[in-house]
Scaffold this motif. Structure first.
Motif, PDB file in Angstrom:
ATOM      1  N   GLY A   1       5.187  -4.595   7.009  1.00 54.32           N
ATOM      2  CA  GLY A   1       5.965  -5.672   6.418  1.00 54.32           C
ATOM      3  C   GLY A   1       7.375  -5.211   6.113  1.00 54.32           C
ATOM      4  N   ARG A   2       8.231  -6.191   5.900  1.00 50.00           N
ATOM      5  CA  ARG A   2       9.608  -5.916   5.496  1.00 50.00           C
ATOM      6  C   ARG A   2      10.095  -7.098   4.661  1.00 50.00           C
ATOM      7  NH1 ARG A   2      12.252  -4.000   9.964  1.00 50.00           N
ATOM      8  NH2 ARG A   2      12.227  -1.916   9.103  1.00 50.00           N
ATOM      9  N   MET A   3      10.827  -6.773   3.618  1.00 49.16           N
ATOM     10  CA  MET A   3      11.443  -7.793   2.767  1.00 49.16           C
ATOM     11  C   MET A   3      12.867  -8.019   3.271  1.00 49.16           C
ATOM     12  SD  MET A   3       9.185  -8.468   0.370  1.00 49.16           S
ATOM     13  CE  MET A   3      10.121  -9.205  -0.926  1.00 49.16           C
TER      14      MET A   3
ATOM     15  N   ALA B   1       6.500   0.849  12.883  1.00 51.64           N
ATOM     16  CA  ALA B   1       6.742  -0.324  12.033  1.00 51.64           C
ATOM     17  C   ALA B   1       7.882  -1.164  12.597  1.00 51.64           C
ATOM     18  CB  ALA B   1       7.059   0.111  10.604  1.00 51.64           C
ATOM     19  N   THR B   2       8.962  -0.511  12.987  1.00 49.24           N
ATOM     20  CA  THR B   2      10.115  -1.224  13.538  1.00 49.24           C
ATOM     21  C   THR B   2       9.716  -2.015  14.780  1.00 49.24           C
ATOM     22  OG1 THR B   2      11.626   0.431  12.649  1.00 49.24           O
ATOM     23  CG2 THR B   2      12.453  -0.941  14.454  1.00 49.24           C
ATOM     24  N   ALA B   3       8.957  -1.386  15.672  1.00 45.70           N
ATOM     25  CA  ALA B   3       8.519  -2.066  16.896  1.00 45.70           C
ATOM     26  C   ALA B   3       7.609  -3.247  16.587  1.00 45.70           C
ATOM     27  CB  ALA B   3       7.812  -1.068  17.813  1.00 45.70           C
ATOM     28  N   ALA B   4       6.649  -3.052  15.689  1.00 44.08           N
ATOM     29  CA  ALA B   4       5.703  -4.129  15.360  1.00 44.08           C
ATOM     30  C   ALA B   4       6.420  -5.318  14.713  1.00 44.08           C
ATOM     31  CB  ALA B   4       4.617  -3.607  14.432  1.00 44.08           C
ATOM     32  N   LEU B   5       7.385  -5.035  13.844  1.00 45.69           N
ATOM     33  CA  LEU B   5       8.060  -6.109  13.112  1.00 45.69           C
ATOM     34  C   LEU B   5       9.012  -6.929  13.983  1.00 45.69           C
ATOM     35  CD1 LEU B   5       8.536  -4.214   9.762  1.00 45.69           C
ATOM     36  CD2 LEU B   5       7.117  -6.246  10.144  1.00 45.69           C
ATOM     37  N   LEU B   6       9.243  -6.492  15.219  1.00 43.33           N
ATOM     38  CA  LEU B   6      10.016  -7.299  16.165  1.00 43.33           C
ATOM     39  C   LEU B   6       9.219  -8.518  16.617  1.00 43.33           C
ATOM     40  CD1 LEU B   6      11.687  -4.540  18.356  1.00 43.33           C
ATOM     41  CD2 LEU B   6      12.782  -5.982  16.612  1.00 43.33           C
ATOM     42  N   LYS B   7       7.886  -8.442  16.447  1.00 42.86           N
ATOM     43  CA  LYS B   7       6.991  -9.542  16.831  1.00 42.86           C
ATOM     44  C   LYS B   7       6.094  -9.881  15.647  1.00 42.86           C
ATOM     45  CE  LYS B   7       6.902  -8.108  21.623  1.00 42.86           C
ATOM     46  NZ  LYS B   7       6.098  -7.557  22.706  1.00 42.86           N
TER      47      LYS B   7
ATOM     48  N   HIS C   1      13.631  -0.402   4.386  1.00 38.42           N
ATOM     49  CA  HIS C   1      12.337   0.266   4.268  1.00 38.42           C
ATOM     50  C   HIS C   1      11.188  -0.698   4.554  1.00 38.42           C
ATOM     51  CE1 HIS C   1      13.679   4.084   2.515  1.00 38.42           C
ATOM     52  NE2 HIS C   1      14.656   3.350   2.023  1.00 38.42           N
ATOM     53  N   PRO C   2      10.464  -0.472   5.660  1.00 35.26           N
ATOM     54  CA  PRO C   2       9.256  -1.271   5.881  1.00 35.26           C
ATOM     55  C   PRO C   2       8.139  -0.769   4.961  1.00 35.26           C
ATOM     56  CG  PRO C   2       9.532   0.324   7.644  1.00 35.26           C
ATOM     57  CD  PRO C   2      10.724   0.462   6.735  1.00 35.26           C
ATOM     58  N   PHE C   3       7.039  -1.496   4.934  1.00 33.05           N
ATOM     59  CA  PHE C   3       5.909  -1.091   4.096  1.00 33.05           C
ATOM     60  C   PHE C   3       4.598  -1.361   4.812  1.00 33.05           C
ATOM     61  CE2 PHE C   3       7.211  -5.384   2.767  1.00 33.05           C
ATOM     62  CZ  PHE C   3       6.031  -6.097   2.909  1.00 33.05           C
ATOM     63  N   LEU C   4       3.543  -0.802   4.276  1.00 30.04           N
ATOM     64  CA  LEU C   4       2.186  -1.079   4.741  1.00 30.04           C
ATOM     65  C   LEU C   4       1.515  -2.014   3.746  1.00 30.04           C
ATOM     66  CD1 LEU C   4       0.702   2.338   5.951  1.00 30.04           C
ATOM     67  CD2 LEU C   4       1.200   0.325   7.329  1.00 30.04           C
ATOM     68  N   LEU C   5       0.783  -2.965   4.278  1.00 28.75           N
ATOM     69  CA  LEU C   5       0.056  -3.930   3.466  1.00 28.75           C
ATOM     70  C   LEU C   5      -1.400  -3.905   3.927  1.00 28.75           C
ATOM     71  CD1 LEU C   5       0.618  -6.223   1.359  1.00 28.75           C
ATOM     72  CD2 LEU C   5       0.702  -7.776   3.303  1.00 28.75           C
ATOM     73  N   ASP C   6      -2.336  -3.920   3.000  1.00 32.81           N
ATOM     74  CA  ASP C   6      -3.746  -3.867   3.388  1.00 32.81           C
ATOM     75  C   ASP C   6      -4.209  -5.195   3.994  1.00 32.81           C
ATOM     76  OD1 ASP C   6      -5.486  -5.447   1.202  1.00 32.81           O
ATOM     77  OD2 ASP C   6      -3.774  -4.479   0.224  1.00 32.81           O
ATOM     78  N   LYS C   7      -5.275  -5.108   4.773  1.00 37.17           N
ATOM     79  CA  LYS C   7      -5.809  -6.261   5.500  1.00 37.17           C
ATOM     80  C   LYS C   7      -6.212  -7.407   4.573  1.00 37.17           C
ATOM     81  CE  LYS C   7      -9.686  -7.464   8.497  1.00 37.17           C
ATOM     82  NZ  LYS C   7     -10.827  -6.922   9.250  1.00 37.17           N
TER      83      LYS C   7
ATOM     84  N   SER D   1       0.834  -1.205   0.000  1.00 39.38           N
ATOM     85  CA  SER D   1       0.000   0.000   0.000  1.00 39.38           C
ATOM     86  C   SER D   1       0.867   1.252   0.000  1.00 39.38           C
ATOM     87  CB  SER D   1      -0.917   0.012   1.223  1.00 39.38           C
ATOM     88  OG  SER D   1      -1.797  -1.080   1.174  1.00 39.38           O
ATOM     89  N   ARG D   2       1.975   1.202   0.761  1.00 38.19           N
ATOM     90  CA  ARG D   2       2.866   2.355   0.833  1.00 38.19           C
ATOM     91  C   ARG D   2       4.196   1.944   1.455  1.00 38.19           C
ATOM     92  NH1 ARG D   2       0.622   6.878   4.450  1.00 38.19           N
ATOM     93  NH2 ARG D   2       1.792   5.851   6.061  1.00 38.19           N
ATOM     94  N   TRP D   3       5.282   2.479   0.931  1.00 33.63           N
ATOM     95  CA  TRP D   3       6.603   2.272   1.515  1.00 33.63           C
ATOM     96  C   TRP D   3       6.791   3.303   2.614  1.00 33.63           C
ATOM     97  CZ3 TRP D   3       9.471  -1.900   0.638  1.00 33.63           C
ATOM     98  CH2 TRP D   3       9.176  -2.656  -0.499  1.00 33.63           C
ATOM     99  N   LEU D   4       7.451   2.903   3.688  1.00 32.04           N
ATOM    100  CA  LEU D   4       7.664   3.772   4.837  1.00 32.04           C
ATOM    101  C   LEU D   4       9.147   4.119   4.977  1.00 32.04           C
ATOM    102  CD1 LEU D   4       5.392   1.779   7.301  1.00 32.04           C
ATOM    103  CD2 LEU D   4       4.794   3.836   6.019  1.00 32.04           C
TER     104      LEU D   4
END
Length: 111
Positions: free
Chosen positions: A84-86, A35-41, A91-97, A25-28
């Motif tokens: 999300g992150r590749m 995003a960084t905090a969420a992607l730790l879990k 750069h993390p990203f947003l992905l729709d539900k 949806s969008r690159w961050l």
């Protein structure tokens, strides 16, 4: 435990198609703190292994491993977006539900 016999090939092909055509949806920004905090879990992690190709497109002997990690954008019950992150991309990203839910499908038949 080898679960190959329980794999639903149609669902697996569908998921592979979703991953191959993944559109964010969008690159961050690399320093996006939420995003960084969420992607730790992460709630979902994909490890993809593919045969390597050279610049001419010919298969090489090596394998390439890629990782995609996804996590809800909020700890509340029904997030509309996921981070999300590749792999090691900064750069993390947003992905729709809807896309997340399609990726989160169960690939195995019930025993």
């Amino acid at each position: 435990k080898d679960l190959t016999a329980l794999l639903n090939p149609a669902r697996a092909d569908y998921m592979l198609g979703m991953l191959e055509g993944l559109k964010v949806s969008r690159w961050l920004a690399p320093d996006d703190a939420p995003a960084t905090a969420a992607l730790l879990k992460p709630s979902l992690t994909f490890t993809l292994v593919e045969k390597g190709r050279n610049e001419a497109g010919d298969l090489t002997a090596g394998l390439i491993t890629r990782e995609v990690i996804l996590a809800p954008a909020t700890t509340a019950g029904n997030p509309l977006f996921y981070y999300g992150r590749m792999g090691s991309d900064s750069h993390p990203f947003l992905l729709d539900k809807d896309t997340y839910l399609k990726l989160a499908t169960d690939l195995l038949e019930k025993e």
